[in-house]
Write a protein that holds these residues in place. Structure first.
Motif: not given
Length: 110
Positions: A11-38
């Motif tokens: 789900r894209i959240t906060w404009g351009s942040e791609h959040t990866f979720r199970v149900g509604e809970k986020i387990f990782t996130m990052g923007a496509p052009e970013s050099a990092h993932v959280s």
């Protein structure tokens, strides 16, 4: 890698942040052009990762105080990233989904 885990969706959240979720809970996130993932981790795992490789791992912005780790994609080993994503998913997914995942992996031999 994140979308390959059971029940994961993006789900894209906060404009351009791609959040990866199970149900509604986020387990990782990052923007496509970013050099990092959280990704979600325990505070103990976060400390160990940063101590082992501070050039690759650091506390994630905003959520680092909860154990989240920022991972530099250019320097992380792909196998380690896969393991970290799986562990982040395991921390987030329902117990029955984790149990089914473990059973399927055990049946395949790992």
């Amino acid at each position: 890698m994140a979308l390959a885990l059971p029940g994961a969706h993006r789900r894209i959240t906060w404009g351009s942040e791609h959040t990866f979720r199970v149900g509604e809970k986020i387990f990782t996130m990052g923007a496509p052009e970013s050099a990092h993932v959280s990704l979600k981790a325990s505070p103990e795992d976060q400390s160990e990762l940063i101590a082992a490789d501070p050039g690759t791992f650091s506390p994630a912005p905003y959520v680092g105080r909860f154990g989240w780790v920022r991972v530099a994609l250019a320097t992380v080993d792909p196998g380690e990233l896969s393991e970290l994503l799986t562990e982040a998913w395991r921390r987030t997914a329902p117990k029955r989904a984790v149990r089914a995942y473990d059973e399927a992996h055990d049946a395949r031999g790992g």
